[in-house]
Design a protein around this motif. Structure first.
Motif, PDB file in Angstrom:
ATOM      1  N   LEU A  13      -8.474 -35.540 -53.974  1.00  0.00           N
ATOM      2  CA  LEU A  13      -8.960 -34.976 -55.235  1.00  0.00           C
ATOM      3  C   LEU A  13      -7.887 -35.020 -56.314  1.00  0.00           C
ATOM      4  O   LEU A  13      -8.167 -35.364 -57.466  1.00  0.00           O
ATOM      5  CB  LEU A  13      -9.427 -33.533 -55.030  1.00  0.00           C
ATOM      6  N   LYS A  14      -6.676 -34.665 -55.944  1.00  0.00           N
ATOM      7  CA  LYS A  14      -5.619 -34.625 -56.961  1.00  0.00           C
ATOM      8  C   LYS A  14      -5.328 -36.016 -57.501  1.00  0.00           C
ATOM      9  O   LYS A  14      -5.095 -36.187 -58.710  1.00  0.00           O
ATOM     10  CB  LYS A  14      -4.350 -33.991 -56.392  1.00  0.00           C
ATOM     11  N   LYS A  15      -5.354 -37.026 -56.645  1.00  0.00           N
ATOM     12  CA  LYS A  15      -5.101 -38.397 -57.100  1.00  0.00           C
ATOM     13  C   LYS A  15      -6.142 -38.815 -58.134  1.00  0.00           C
ATOM     14  O   LYS A  15      -5.804 -39.366 -59.199  1.00  0.00           O
ATOM     15  CB  LYS A  15      -5.123 -39.351 -55.908  1.00  0.00           C
ATOM     16  N   ARG A  16      -7.403 -38.523 -57.858  1.00  0.00           N
ATOM     17  CA  ARG A  16      -8.462 -38.908 -58.797  1.00  0.00           C
ATOM     18  C   ARG A  16      -8.412 -38.061 -60.065  1.00  0.00           C
ATOM     19  O   ARG A  16      -8.666 -38.556 -61.168  1.00  0.00           O
ATOM     20  CB  ARG A  16      -9.822 -38.776 -58.114  1.00  0.00           C
ATOM     21  N   LEU A  17      -8.103 -36.791 -59.911  1.00  0.00           N
ATOM     22  CA  LEU A  17      -8.004 -35.926 -61.088  1.00  0.00           C
ATOM     23  C   LEU A  17      -6.880 -36.383 -62.014  1.00  0.00           C
ATOM     24  O   LEU A  17      -7.008 -36.321 -63.246  1.00  0.00           O
ATOM     25  CB  LEU A  17      -7.766 -34.472 -60.664  1.00  0.00           C
ATOM     26  N   LYS A  18      -5.793 -36.832 -61.441  1.00  0.00           N
ATOM     27  CA  LYS A  18      -4.687 -37.316 -62.258  1.00  0.00           C
ATOM     28  C   LYS A  18      -5.084 -38.562 -63.037  1.00  0.00           C
ATOM     29  O   LYS A  18      -4.678 -38.745 -64.189  1.00  0.00           O
ATOM     30  CB  LYS A  18      -3.459 -37.583 -61.386  1.00  0.00           C
ATOM     31  N   HIS A  19      -5.892 -39.432 -62.411  1.00  0.00           N
ATOM     32  CA  HIS A  19      -6.404 -40.604 -63.139  1.00  0.00           C
ATOM     33  C   HIS A  19      -7.270 -40.161 -64.313  1.00  0.00           C
ATOM     34  O   HIS A  19      -7.161 -40.689 -65.426  1.00  0.00           O
ATOM     35  CB  HIS A  19      -7.225 -41.487 -62.195  1.00  0.00           C
ATOM     36  N   LEU A  20      -8.138 -39.184 -64.063  1.00  0.00           N
ATOM     37  CA  LEU A  20      -9.003 -38.663 -65.115  1.00  0.00           C
ATOM     38  C   LEU A  20      -8.175 -38.035 -66.227  1.00  0.00           C
ATOM     39  O   LEU A  20      -8.411 -38.285 -67.419  1.00  0.00           O
ATOM     40  CB  LEU A  20      -9.965 -37.625 -64.525  1.00  0.00           C
ATOM     41  N   ALA A  21      -7.190 -37.238 -65.854  1.00  0.00           N
ATOM     42  CA  ALA A  21      -6.368 -36.548 -66.844  1.00  0.00           C
ATOM     43  C   ALA A  21      -5.554 -37.533 -67.682  1.00  0.00           C
ATOM     44  O   ALA A  21      -5.423 -37.364 -68.908  1.00  0.00           O
ATOM     45  CB  ALA A  21      -5.431 -35.567 -66.131  1.00  0.00           C
ATOM     46  N   ARG A  22      -5.013 -38.548 -67.023  1.00  0.00           N
ATOM     47  CA  ARG A  22      -4.213 -39.533 -67.746  1.00  0.00           C
ATOM     48  C   ARG A  22      -5.069 -40.270 -68.784  1.00  0.00           C
ATOM     49  O   ARG A  22      -4.669 -40.426 -69.944  1.00  0.00           O
ATOM     50  CB  ARG A  22      -3.603 -40.524 -66.759  1.00  0.00           C
ATOM     51  N   ALA A  23      -6.256 -40.690 -68.370  1.00  0.00           N
ATOM     52  CA  ALA A  23      -7.143 -41.403 -69.291  1.00  0.00           C
ATOM     53  C   ALA A  23      -7.596 -40.501 -70.427  1.00  0.00           C
ATOM     54  O   ALA A  23      -7.640 -40.915 -71.596  1.00  0.00           O
ATOM     55  CB  ALA A  23      -8.359 -41.942 -68.533  1.00  0.00           C
ATOM     56  N   PHE A  24      -7.891 -39.252 -70.110  1.00  0.00           N
ATOM     57  CA  PHE A  24      -8.341 -38.313 -71.138  1.00  0.00           C
ATOM     58  C   PHE A  24      -7.232 -38.042 -72.149  1.00  0.00           C
ATOM     59  O   PHE A  24      -7.463 -38.034 -73.369  1.00  0.00           O
ATOM     60  CB  PHE A  24      -8.785 -37.001 -70.476  1.00  0.00           C
ATOM     61  N   ALA A  25      -6.023 -37.819 -71.652  1.00  0.00           N
ATOM     62  CA  ALA A  25      -4.900 -37.530 -72.542  1.00  0.00           C
ATOM     63  C   ALA A  25      -4.587 -38.723 -73.444  1.00  0.00           C
ATOM     64  O   ALA A  25      -4.278 -38.558 -74.630  1.00  0.00           O
ATOM     65  CB  ALA A  25      -3.673 -37.143 -71.721  1.00  0.00           C
ATOM     66  N   GLU A  26      -4.673 -39.939 -72.903  1.00  0.00           N
ATOM     67  CA  GLU A  26      -4.399 -41.134 -73.699  1.00  0.00           C
ATOM     68  C   GLU A  26      -5.442 -41.329 -74.797  1.00  0.00           C
ATOM     69  O   GLU A  26      -5.129 -41.733 -75.913  1.00  0.00           O
ATOM     70  CB  GLU A  26      -4.360 -42.364 -72.793  1.00  0.00           C
ATOM     71  N   LYS A  27      -6.698 -41.006 -74.483  1.00  0.00           N
ATOM     72  CA  LYS A  27      -7.781 -41.189 -75.456  1.00  0.00           C
ATOM     73  C   LYS A  27      -7.774 -40.108 -76.535  1.00  0.00           C
ATOM     74  O   LYS A  27      -8.097 -40.375 -77.694  1.00  0.00           O
ATOM     75  CB  LYS A  27      -9.132 -41.175 -74.734  1.00  0.00           C
ATOM     76  N   THR A  28      -7.445 -38.883 -76.149  1.00  0.00           N
ATOM     77  CA  THR A  28      -7.594 -37.760 -77.068  1.00  0.00           C
ATOM     78  C   THR A  28      -6.282 -37.261 -77.665  1.00  0.00           C
ATOM     79  O   THR A  28      -6.288 -36.591 -78.700  1.00  0.00           O
ATOM     80  CB  THR A  28      -8.262 -36.569 -76.355  1.00  0.00           C
ATOM     81  N   GLY A  29      -5.174 -37.528 -76.978  1.00  0.00           N
ATOM     82  CA  GLY A  29      -3.900 -36.984 -77.427  1.00  0.00           C
ATOM     83  C   GLY A  29      -3.752 -35.501 -77.112  1.00  0.00           C
ATOM     84  O   GLY A  29      -2.808 -34.854 -77.563  1.00  0.00           O
ATOM     85  N   LYS A  30      -4.666 -34.955 -76.309  1.00  0.00           N
ATOM     86  CA  LYS A  30      -4.653 -33.526 -75.974  1.00  0.00           C
ATOM     87  C   LYS A  30      -3.970 -33.298 -74.626  1.00  0.00           C
ATOM     88  O   LYS A  30      -4.008 -34.133 -73.732  1.00  0.00           O
ATOM     89  CB  LYS A  30      -6.082 -32.979 -75.908  1.00  0.00           C
ATOM     90  N   GLN A  31      -3.339 -32.139 -74.506  1.00  0.00           N
ATOM     91  CA  GLN A  31      -2.664 -31.765 -73.272  1.00  0.00           C
ATOM     92  C   GLN A  31      -3.687 -31.436 -72.183  1.00  0.00           C
ATOM     93  O   GLN A  31      -4.775 -30.909 -72.457  1.00  0.00           O
ATOM     94  CB  GLN A  31      -1.763 -30.556 -73.495  1.00  0.00           C
ATOM     95  N   VAL A  32      -3.337 -31.747 -70.941  1.00  0.00           N
ATOM     96  CA  VAL A  32      -4.211 -31.469 -69.801  1.00  0.00           C
ATOM     97  C   VAL A  32      -3.377 -30.972 -68.621  1.00  0.00           C
ATOM     98  O   VAL A  32      -2.177 -31.250 -68.539  1.00  0.00           O
ATOM     99  CB  VAL A  32      -4.995 -32.724 -69.365  1.00  0.00           C
TER     100      VAL A  32
END
Length: 371
Positions: A106-125
């Motif tokens: 779960l953590k591995k996949r969540l980190k992928h999600l968080a990285r992509a989200f942060a790159e797209k939005t510029g928001k902290q996660v």
């Protein structure tokens, strides 16, 4: 990256479900947790009291959190685990722990999600998988993944009681989903099946009576009143999850990492009892079971042996009377007394003369209170 895109990406990454809720709104979950701790229902899990203030609300841990993306990963078993409880010479490991540690996946996949989200939005996660002071289940209910059933676990219309949860908190303000209402109705199946009556009322758990707590979190000797109800459960307990009627809609997990390894699907108690520390680590490599350590695990196995009714396991119980770990010796005394009380009484005097541990001595004295 809006809510729709975030949910879609989570599903692409392999999560079974993904929903969103506000992380900065008031909720009652924190008050319920405070009552749980105040009543002592957390048992020896002192970290729950120590982190209570941060645990009561997501913003208490991260003040900038605005939204929570809550993901679920199906770990539904191929077969109902309850019939395994009738095979008394075998040990029952909870469904979630029969293969790989879900935290890692779960953590591995969540980190992928968080990285992509942060790159797209510029928001902290920040991401969480059951290892930080964050209440995932109330967030999952608020986000609409399911509802907390009377057994206090999350229930999903699509996956029953078989969802692992993870959370991504973010400072971004995302459009939230609607919460899922409670669909338990008048059903009390999960409460009625509990072997140790660990639910004082619906929606409240007394962890001190829960077999999952006793076999995993509790150190030392298992209290006498819980030993027989433990049956052959040697790590965790699935009864309240497995009996849930909503499981009729559940699906077998597609994740091969969660499919039971052959050696953990009904392992023989005699083989498990013989494990030394190195053998235990080898058998449970990358498994959640490894975290409790060999001594606590074999202690649980001794109780299962005592409940087995199998005379062929008498030598195994007697051999464990010489184990280096006092909790194992103590539970071996109890196991031997269940399977061969005359033999236990016959060796009691010699064993007591050479035993220094008070818990073990108490088990021997319970066979003959006059000593």
């Amino acid at each position: 990256m809006n809510s729709d895109a975030t949910r879609a990406l989570a599903l692409e990454l392999g999560f079974s479900a993904a929903r969103i809720c506000r992380a900065d709104e008031a909720w009652q979950a924190g008050d319920r947790l405070a009552e749980f701790v105040a009543d002592g229902h957390h048992g020896s899990m002192g970290w729950m009291a120590e982190t209570l203030a941060r645990r009561q609300h997501p913003t208490a841990m991260w003040p900038d959190a605005k939204s929570a993306v809550v993901v679920g990963l199906n770990y539904g078993p191929e077969q109902d685990p309850l019939p395994l409880l009738e095979r008394r010479s075998e040990g029952v490991v909870s469904v979630y722990a029969q293969n790989a540690d879900y935290h890692d996946l779960l953590k591995k996949r969540l980190k992928h999600l968080a990285r992509a989200f942060a790159e797209k939005t510029g928001k902290q996660v920040r991401v969480f998988v059951d290892t930080a002071p964050l209440m995932e289940k109330p967030l999952a209910e608020k986000a609409g993944l399911g509802w907390q059933g009377k057994h206090t676990n999350l229930v999903s219309k699509a996956y029953g009681s078989w969802l692992f949860l993870g959370v991504m908190l973010t400072e971004a303000e995302l459009e939230p989903d609607q919460p899922e209402p409670d669909h338990c109705g008048s059903c009390t199946a999960c409460l009625d099946i509990c072997p140790t009556k660990a639910f004082p009322t619906p929606y409240r758990l007394d962890a001190r009576r829960c077999i999952s707590y006793l076999t995993i979190e509790h150190k030392g000797v298992i209290p006498a009143e819980f030993r027989a109800p433990m049956g052959n459960r040697i790590y965790g307990c699935d009864d309240c999850l497995a009996v849930c009627p909503w499981n009729k809609f559940a699906q077998t997990s597609a994740e091969t990492a969660f499919h039971p390894r052959p050696e953990l699907k009904g392992p023989l108690l005699a083989e498990l009892a013989s494990l030394d520390d190195a053998g235990f680590r080898q058998v449970f490599t990358a498994s959640p079971v490894k975290r409790i350590g060999r001594d606590r695990f074999v202690r649980n196995v001794m109780i299962a042996i005592g409940n087995s009714g199998d005379p062929d396991l008498v030598p195994t119980a007697e051999a464990a009377l010489d184990d280096d770990a006092a909790p194992v010796r103590a539970m071996a005394v109890w196991a031997l007394a269940q399977l061969a009380p005359e033999r236990a009484t016959a060796v009691a005097a010699d064993r007591m003369a050479n035993e220094a541990d008070l818990d073990v001595l108490a088990e021997w004295r319970a066979l003959n209170p006059r000593r």
